[in-house]
Design a protein around this motif. Structure first.
Motif, PDB file in Angstrom:
ATOM      1  N   LEU A  84       0.874  -1.182   0.000  1.00 19.09           N
ATOM      2  CA  LEU A  84       0.000   0.000   0.000  1.00 19.09           C
ATOM      3  C   LEU A  84       0.909   1.229   0.000  1.00 19.09           C
ATOM      4  O   LEU A  84       1.792   1.354   0.849  1.00 19.09           O
ATOM      5  CB  LEU A  84      -0.894   0.013   1.255  1.00 19.09           C
ATOM      6  N   SER A  85       0.685   2.114  -0.965  1.00 19.12           N
ATOM      7  CA  SER A  85       1.552   3.288  -1.083  1.00 19.12           C
ATOM      8  C   SER A  85       0.690   4.534  -1.284  1.00 19.12           C
ATOM      9  O   SER A  85      -0.483   4.444  -1.688  1.00 19.12           O
ATOM     10  CB  SER A  85       2.530   3.122  -2.255  1.00 19.12           C
ATOM     11  N   PRO A  86       1.286   5.713  -0.991  1.00 20.30           N
ATOM     12  CA  PRO A  86       0.514   6.959  -1.136  1.00 20.30           C
ATOM     13  C   PRO A  86       0.217   7.252  -2.604  1.00 20.30           C
ATOM     14  O   PRO A  86       0.832   6.735  -3.514  1.00 20.30           O
ATOM     15  CB  PRO A  86       1.438   8.011  -0.537  1.00 20.30           C
ATOM     16  N   GLY A  87      -0.754   8.187  -2.772  1.00 24.90           N
ATOM     17  CA  GLY A  87      -1.229   8.624  -4.085  1.00 24.90           C
ATOM     18  C   GLY A  87      -2.697   8.327  -4.090  1.00 24.90           C
ATOM     19  O   GLY A  87      -3.145   7.520  -4.915  1.00 24.90           O
ATOM     20  N   SER A  88      -3.410   9.005  -3.105  1.00 25.35           N
ATOM     21  CA  SER A  88      -4.585   8.415  -2.478  1.00 25.35           C
ATOM     22  C   SER A  88      -4.043   7.143  -1.834  1.00 25.35           C
ATOM     23  O   SER A  88      -3.078   7.195  -1.095  1.00 25.35           O
ATOM     24  CB  SER A  88      -5.693   8.149  -3.479  1.00 25.35           C
ATOM     25  N   VAL A  89      -4.620   5.997  -2.200  1.00 28.46           N
ATOM     26  CA  VAL A  89      -4.014   4.741  -1.754  1.00 28.46           C
ATOM     27  C   VAL A  89      -3.838   3.872  -2.984  1.00 28.46           C
ATOM     28  O   VAL A  89      -4.813   3.530  -3.669  1.00 28.46           O
ATOM     29  CB  VAL A  89      -4.870   4.007  -0.709  1.00 28.46           C
ATOM     30  N   VAL A  90      -2.600   3.540  -3.292  1.00 21.19           N
ATOM     31  CA  VAL A  90      -2.313   2.649  -4.418  1.00 21.19           C
ATOM     32  C   VAL A  90      -2.026   1.265  -3.842  1.00 21.19           C
ATOM     33  O   VAL A  90      -1.037   1.089  -3.107  1.00 21.19           O
ATOM     34  CB  VAL A  90      -1.123   3.147  -5.249  1.00 21.19           C
ATOM     35  N   ALA A  91      -2.935   0.345  -4.165  1.00 21.33           N
ATOM     36  CA  ALA A  91      -2.802  -1.022  -3.662  1.00 21.33           C
ATOM     37  C   ALA A  91      -2.204  -1.900  -4.757  1.00 21.33           C
ATOM     38  O   ALA A  91      -2.844  -2.154  -5.785  1.00 21.33           O
ATOM     39  CB  ALA A  91      -4.161  -1.557  -3.225  1.00 21.33           C
ATOM     40  N   LYS A  92      -0.974  -2.321  -4.505  1.00 17.12           N
ATOM     41  CA  LYS A  92      -0.318  -3.217  -5.458  1.00 17.12           C
ATOM     42  C   LYS A  92      -0.657  -4.658  -5.061  1.00 17.12           C
ATOM     43  O   LYS A  92      -0.429  -5.061  -3.909  1.00 17.12           O
ATOM     44  CB  LYS A  92       1.185  -3.000  -5.453  1.00 17.12           C
ATOM     45  N   SER A  93      -1.176  -5.376  -6.044  1.00 15.83           N
ATOM     46  CA  SER A  93      -1.653  -6.728  -5.752  1.00 15.83           C
ATOM     47  C   SER A  93      -1.071  -7.728  -6.744  1.00 15.83           C
ATOM     48  O   SER A  93      -0.570  -7.358  -7.819  1.00 15.83           O
ATOM     49  CB  SER A  93      -3.184  -6.791  -5.801  1.00 15.83           C
ATOM     50  N   MET A  94      -1.160  -9.005  -6.373  1.00 18.69           N
ATOM     51  CA  MET A  94      -0.669 -10.069  -7.244  1.00 18.69           C
ATOM     52  C   MET A  94      -1.673 -11.217  -7.249  1.00 18.69           C
ATOM     53  O   MET A  94      -2.085 -11.701  -6.185  1.00 18.69           O
ATOM     54  CB  MET A  94       0.695 -10.572  -6.774  1.00 18.69           C
ATOM     55  N   ALA A  95      -2.058 -11.635  -8.443  1.00 21.45           N
ATOM     56  CA  ALA A  95      -2.936 -12.802  -8.613  1.00 21.45           C
ATOM     57  C   ALA A  95      -2.106 -13.953  -9.168  1.00 21.45           C
ATOM     58  O   ALA A  95      -1.264 -13.754 -10.046  1.00 21.45           O
ATOM     59  CB  ALA A  95      -4.097 -12.481  -9.542  1.00 21.45           C
ATOM     60  N   GLU A  96      -2.349 -15.156  -8.647  1.00 17.16           N
ATOM     61  CA  GLU A  96      -1.610 -16.336  -9.096  1.00 17.16           C
ATOM     62  C   GLU A  96      -2.557 -17.367  -9.689  1.00 17.16           C
ATOM     63  O   GLU A  96      -3.645 -17.606  -9.158  1.00 17.16           O
ATOM     64  CB  GLU A  96      -0.839 -16.972  -7.928  1.00 17.16           C
ATOM     65  N   TYR A  97      -2.094 -17.987 -10.775  1.00 13.86           N
ATOM     66  CA  TYR A  97      -2.853 -19.047 -11.454  1.00 13.86           C
ATOM     67  C   TYR A  97      -1.943 -20.259 -11.627  1.00 13.86           C
ATOM     68  O   TYR A  97      -0.794 -20.127 -12.071  1.00 13.86           O
ATOM     69  CB  TYR A  97      -3.361 -18.551 -12.809  1.00 13.86           C
ATOM     70  N   ILE A  98      -2.449 -21.411 -11.253  1.00 15.63           N
ATOM     71  CA  ILE A  98      -1.642 -22.628 -11.359  1.00 15.63           C
ATOM     72  C   ILE A  98      -1.623 -23.125 -12.801  1.00 15.63           C
ATOM     73  O   ILE A  98      -2.488 -22.769 -13.623  1.00 15.63           O
ATOM     74  CB  ILE A  98      -2.196 -23.744 -10.437  1.00 15.63           C
ATOM     75  N   TYR A  99      -0.651 -23.927 -13.104  1.00 17.90           N
ATOM     76  CA  TYR A  99      -0.597 -24.600 -14.391  1.00 17.90           C
ATOM     77  C   TYR A  99      -1.210 -25.996 -14.231  1.00 17.90           C
ATOM     78  O   TYR A  99      -0.643 -26.844 -13.545  1.00 17.90           O
ATOM     79  CB  TYR A  99       0.840 -24.713 -14.905  1.00 17.90           C
ATOM     80  N   PRO A 100      -2.340 -26.237 -14.823  1.00 19.60           N
ATOM     81  CA  PRO A 100      -3.004 -27.533 -14.649  1.00 19.60           C
ATOM     82  C   PRO A 100      -2.370 -28.617 -15.517  1.00 19.60           C
ATOM     83  O   PRO A 100      -1.604 -28.329 -16.444  1.00 19.60           O
ATOM     84  CB  PRO A 100      -4.445 -27.255 -15.105  1.00 19.60           C
TER      85      PRO A 100
END
Length: 321
Positions: free
Chosen positions: A109-125
Motif C-alpha cells: 500500500l503506497s501513497p497517491g490516495s491509496v495505491v494497492a499493489k496486488s498479485m494474482a496467481e494461477y496454477i498450471y493444470p
C-alpha cells in the motif's frame, strides 16, 4: 479380530456384521477384493505447491486518504483495508479462470490516495489446452475484467470511493506446454507405473498397458499397485497355461478325454473292419466250395444220363441180308 486384520490398499475397510467379516470399499481407480489392483490409467500426484504459477501484478488506485499505518501491512488499519480489498478482487480474479485460480494477495500500500499493489496467481493444470489458455488468453480476460466499469464500481462501493486500474503486467510463462510439467509428475505410489502423456495430460500408466504381451496372450494381466504386474492364466478343459507370465502350458483333462475317446473310436472301427473282412473271406470260401461241388455234380449228371448214339453198336442180332 477380523476387522483389525482387514487390509484395503486402495479403499476403506468396513466391517459387515451380517457377514461377520470385513469388506473393502474401493476408490474409483482401484478394484479387487482388497482394492489392490489398479486401472491402466490414473491421475498422477502433482503437488500444486511445487508447480510454478502464472503471476499477474496490478495496481488499483483507491481515492481515500492514505494513513501512516498503511506503511505497515501488519497494522490493524492495513489488515482491515487489505481484507476488504482482497474480498472484492478475489472474486474478479477468480472469474478470469476459476479452474486455475490459486490466490490473490495485496503486497503493498503506497501513497497517491491509496495505491494497492496486488498479485494474482494461477496454477498450471495438468492439461495442455488449459496451459495454453493461461499463457495466451488469461492476460486479456483478466485485464478486461479489472477494467470493467461495473466491476470497478463494485470495489468503489466497498470503500465509498472512486477506484481505477492503474496498471497490470504479467510475468513470462514458466511452463510453456504440457511436457514442462514432467519434473513435477509423481507415479511412485504405484509399483511399475510410468508417467505418459495421454490425451493432452499426464497419466500414470500401468505396466499391463505398457507391456501388452506380459502374459503372452495366455492370461489376463492385472496391475498390482504394490507388487507390479501379475497374470491370471487362462485354463480350459483342453489346455492350461501356468507360470508367472503364463508362458508354460500343459494339456488339460479334456484333451486326454478327447484323445482316448478318439483312439477308442478308431480301435472300434478297426475291429469292425477286421471282423467284416474275416466274415467276407469265410463267405468267399463257402461260395467257392459250393460252386466247385455244383460243377462236379453237373458234370456227373451229364455223363451218367447221356443216352445219345455215339457209334454203331451190334447187340448180337443177325445181320441183314
Amino acid at each position: 479380530m477380523e476387522k483389525q486384520n482387514c487390509q484395503c490398499l486402495g479403499g476403506t475397510c468396513k466391517f459387515i456384521i451380517t457377514l461377520g467379516k470385513c469388506q473393502c470399499l474401493c476408490q474409483d481407480f482401484f478394484f479387487g477384493e482388497s482394492c489392490s489392483f489398479g486401472k491402466n490409467d490414473t491421475a498422477p500426484h502433482i503437488d500444486p505447491e511445487e508447480l510454478p504459477t502464472r503471476k499477474a501484478n496490478f495496481s488499483l488506485e483507491i481515492q481515500v486518504n492514505f494513513q501512516l499505518a498503511f506503511k505497515d501491512l501488519s497494522s490493524p488499519q492495513s489488515l482491515e483495508f487489505i481484507k476488504t480489498l482482497e474480498l472484492q478482487i478475489e472474486a474478479l480474479c477468480k472469474e478470469a479462470d476459476p479452474q486455475t485460480f490459486k490466490k490473490v494477495q495485496v503486497i503493498n500500500l503506497s501513497p497517491g490516495s491509496v495505491v494497492a499493489k496486488s498479485m494474482a496467481e494461477y496454477i498450471y493444470p495438468n492439461n495442455e489446452s488449459q496451459i495454453q489458455f493461461v499463457n495466451t488468453l488469461l492476460d486479456g480476460r483478466l485485464t478486461n475484467i479489472l477494467n470493467d466499469t461495473k466491476n470497478l464500481m463494485t470495489i468503489s462501493n466497498a470503500f465509498n470511493a472512486v477506484v481505477q486500474l492503474k496498471e497490470i503486467t504479467f510475468q513470462p510463462p514458466e511452463i510453456k506446454n504440457i511436457t514442462d510439467i514432467k519434473p513435477f509428475v509423481n507415479c511412485s505410489q504405484f509399483t511399475n507405473y510410468t508417467a505418459e502423456i495421454v490425451n493432452g495430460k499426464w497419466q500414470c500408466v500401468g505396466p499391463c498397458k505398457t507391456n501388452t504381451d506380459y502374459c503372452h496372450q495366455h492370461g489376463e494381466c492385472y496391475n498390482d499397485i504394490s507388487k507390479g504386474p501379475i497374470c491370471r492364466c487362462f485354463e480350459s478343459s483342453l489346455e492350461q497355461f501356468y507360470g508367472p507370465q503364463c508362458d508354460v502350458s500343459r494339456w488339460g483333462p479334456g484333451f486326454y478325454g478327447a484323445l482316448f475317446g478318439s483312439l477308442a473310436v478308431v480301435l472300434l472301427l478297426l475291429i469292425i473292419i477286421i471282423i467284416a473282412v474275416i466274415v467276407k473271406k469265410k463267405q468267399m470260401v463257402v461260395w467257392k466250395r459250393s460252386n466247385s461241388y455244383n460243377r462236379r455234380l453237373s458234370a456227373f449228371e451229364e455223363d451218367f444220363f447221356d443216352f445219345s448214339d455215339t457209334g454203331n453198336h451190334n447187340l448180337g442180332l443177325a445181320g441183314t441180308y
